[in-house]
Design an enzyme around this catalytic site. Structure first.
Site, PDB file in Angstrom:
ATOM      1  N   TRP A 240      -7.842  -6.606   6.320  1.00 46.90           N
ATOM      2  CA  TRP A 240      -9.279  -6.025   7.290  1.00 46.90           C
ATOM      3  C   TRP A 240      -9.225  -6.399   8.656  1.00 46.90           C
ATOM      4  CZ3 TRP A 240      -8.707  -9.938   2.474  1.00 46.90           C
ATOM      5  CH2 TRP A 240      -9.159  -9.392   1.913  1.00 46.90           C
ATOM      6  N   HIS A 241      -7.748  -6.440   9.256  1.00 47.76           N
ATOM      7  CA  HIS A 241      -7.845  -6.339  10.655  1.00 47.76           C
ATOM      8  C   HIS A 241      -7.656  -5.188  11.172  1.00 47.76           C
ATOM      9  CE1 HIS A 241      -5.806 -11.024   9.565  1.00 47.76           C
ATOM     10  NE2 HIS A 241      -7.303 -10.269   9.595  1.00 47.76           N
ATOM     11  N   TYR A 242      -8.212  -3.765  10.359  1.00 50.21           N
ATOM     12  CA  TYR A 242      -8.130  -2.518  11.376  1.00 50.21           C
ATOM     13  C   TYR A 242      -8.628  -2.432  13.010  1.00 50.21           C
ATOM     14  CZ  TYR A 242     -12.564  -2.288   8.962  1.00 50.21           C
ATOM     15  OH  TYR A 242     -13.807  -3.186   8.332  1.00 50.21           O
TER      16      TYR A 242
ATOM     17  N   LYS B  48       1.705  -9.951   6.368  1.00 45.32           N
ATOM     18  CA  LYS B  48       0.808  -9.335   7.078  1.00 45.32           C
ATOM     19  C   LYS B  48       1.545  -8.268   8.231  1.00 45.32           C
ATOM     20  CE  LYS B  48      -2.329  -9.080  11.036  1.00 45.32           C
ATOM     21  NZ  LYS B  48      -3.922 -10.104  11.663  1.00 45.32           N
TER      22      LYS B  48
END
Length: 513
Positions: free
Chosen positions: A464-466, A368
């Site tokens: 999915w860490h927007y 990430k």
């Protein structure tokens, strides 16, 4: 005898009712915020989705991939969307929000997250502890996670910090929101701390608009902040139930507030639908501008992820993210997961009996990009609050993000080359061993920056860490109050300029508390 029920279908609510606080979004931030405010105030929590108990797949780790892959337009607990970059993504649409559909990893923010925000660290730590008492558990670390742990250490991502919820350089085992029996816990569990007589939760309640009125001496309450600067005042919301009927939830005029906790897509979207945002964009959609606030929908960010997946040479159990590698540079984090997937090939269904299931063990290692500099925008795609807005993250538009991805790719390669990965290789009839890859392989030439950059662009996906879209300093102040609109706050990850640590959910729940 006290009635312990406080969650109702929106169809059961009156057409109009008053509250001290109205919270839009019963998700990762909204649930702890509602529980906290209910200790002293009458609170309405509005959630567009249903209860987690309506969806069996949410209860265990095995249901993670089916949940985020099997989506529909209006009913599934995960609402899928594809950014204009072409990357598939998902957002929570259920009580508990994304904390009810995610991979369950729990870890506190990196220290730098708090350096510029003027945080009260004693209060931060107490709030984390309050959250952890209900949702954080020490996981049982097995096969693949153990191998990745050993591979990270062999790749010199040291020291080994063991089990900890703190963000520490090196290799660690983080907490999980799945307990020892494999059952998911989420922000919904924090509602157990609420004063139930003060809290009402409406599910299947889609908020369509924030109710605003121009500020004047006559309609400004004595407790309203920024009285001289505020152009509008929020006094409630309009929401629609499953049957299509509208309801008006109003705040009391003696200091009540509307608080948006609808997430990095939902909160800026609702501001825009209510006439708060860039005036030109609002006018394009025929929305009368109530307050021109150019920062709404700006600086949205998604952390790019690149992964390598292999077919395991022996059966594995599903184990979502537990082991994490945090290098000293902090530019990319290494995480791992294993999943058991059904083999659904057409040939298998044609030649094998239907009662003979084939299940494949897939092991994944991922990198990430920790703090991407690339920024995107969010805009309305329609005036229907049920629809996703249009969002472009502009992955890798800044060269520094490609450099961070390249570091992550090289770390992935180092872990894959470690001795701890050998048991997952297959051996052919000539005695040669190797991985059986599922999806893209790592670049062959790790000294070729161009080849690695091409891999990053081709293989990019989301973790999915927007976040962003309602940044502190641009849309809200440090108390999360919307500039120019009194009695209105935003409290969720849309206010973040950077994702906190390896996973944001712990910090979003802490923020709500």
């Amino acid at each position: 005898r006290q009635n312990k029920r406080f969650v109702f279908n929106a169809t059961e609510f009156p057409e109009e009712e008053e509250y001290d606080y109205i919270i839009v979004g019963g998700g990762t931030a909204g649930c702890p915020l509602a529980a906290t405010l209910s200790e002293e105030y009458r609170v309405l929590l509005l959630e567009r989705g249903g209860q987690p108990s309506e969806y069996r797949s949410l209860a265990t780790q095995d249901g993670f991939l089916p949940t985020i892959m099997n989506v529909d337009a209006y009913r599934s607990p995960a609402q899928g969307f594809t950014s204009e970059d072409g990357v598939r993504n998902a957002r929570g649409r259920v009580l508990g929000g994304s904390s009810a559909i995610n991979a369950g990893f729990y870890s506190r923010a990196h220290p730098g997250f708090f350096e510029k925000g003027g945080w009260d660290m004693a209060l931060v730590n107490r709030s984390y502890e309050w959250v952890e008492s209900a949702v954080a558990f020490k996981p049982s670390v097995r096969t693949w996670q153990q191998a990745v742990r050993d591979g990270l250490l062999a790749a010199n991502i040291t020291p080994y910090n063991g089990y900890t919820v703190e963000h520490l350089v090196g290799t660690k085992i983080g907490a999980s929101t799945f307990d020892g029996r494999g059952r998911r816990h989420s922000s919904v569990n924090l509602l157990g701390y609420a004063r139930r007589t003060n809290l009402r939760v409406a599910i299947h309640a889609t908020v369509e608009k924030i109710l605003l009125s121009p500020v004047s001496v006559e309609n400004t309450s004595s407790s309203t902040w920024l009285r001289e600067e505020a152009k509008q005042e929020a006094y409630g919301v309009v929401y629609r139930d499953q049957q299509g009927f509208h309801h008006w939830a109003l705040i009391r005029r003696d200091g009540g507030e509307v608080i948006l906790c609808a997430g990095a897509l939902g909160s800026p979207q609702l501001l825009l639908l209510s006439g708060i945002g860039p005036a030109s964009h609002l006018s394009f959609w025929g929305i009368p501008p109530a307050h021109n606030l150019p920062g709404v929908g700006q600086s949205v960010v998604d952390n790019p992820r690149v992964s390598v997946s292999i077919l395991s040479s022996f059966p594995l159990r599903s184990a979502l993210i537990q082991t994490v590698g945090i290098p000293p540079s902090g530019s990319a984090f290494i995480e791992a997961a294993s999943n058991v997937l059904p083999f659904t090939s057409y040939l298998a269904s044609a030649f094998l009996p239907p009662f003979l299931p084939i299940r494949l063990s897939i092991a994944t290692l991922m990198a990430k990009v920790a703090s991407p500099r690339s920024r995107g925008t969010l805009r309305l795609a329609s005036t229907d609050a049920r629809d996703n807005p249009s969002v472009r993250f502009n992955y890798f538009s800044q060269p520094a993000d490609l450099a961070s991805c390249a570091e992550g790719v090289r770390l992935l390669a180092s872990v894959m080359a470690s001795e701890s990965m050998s048991p997952f290789k297959f051996v052919d009839r000539f005695g040669n061993s190797g991985f059986r890859f599922v999806g893209p392989r790592l670049p062959a030439n790790l000294s070729d920056n161009g080849e690695i950059a091409d891999f990053c662009r081709r293989a990019v996906t989301t973790i999915w860490h927007y976040h962003g879209g309602c940044l502190v300093g641009k849309v809200v102040d440090r108390q999360y109050r919307v500039f120019g609109v009194s009695s209105l706050r935003v409290v969720d990850s849309s206010t973040f300029s950077v994702s906190p640590g390896t996973n944001p959910q712990a910090t979003v729940m802490m923020l709500g508390r």
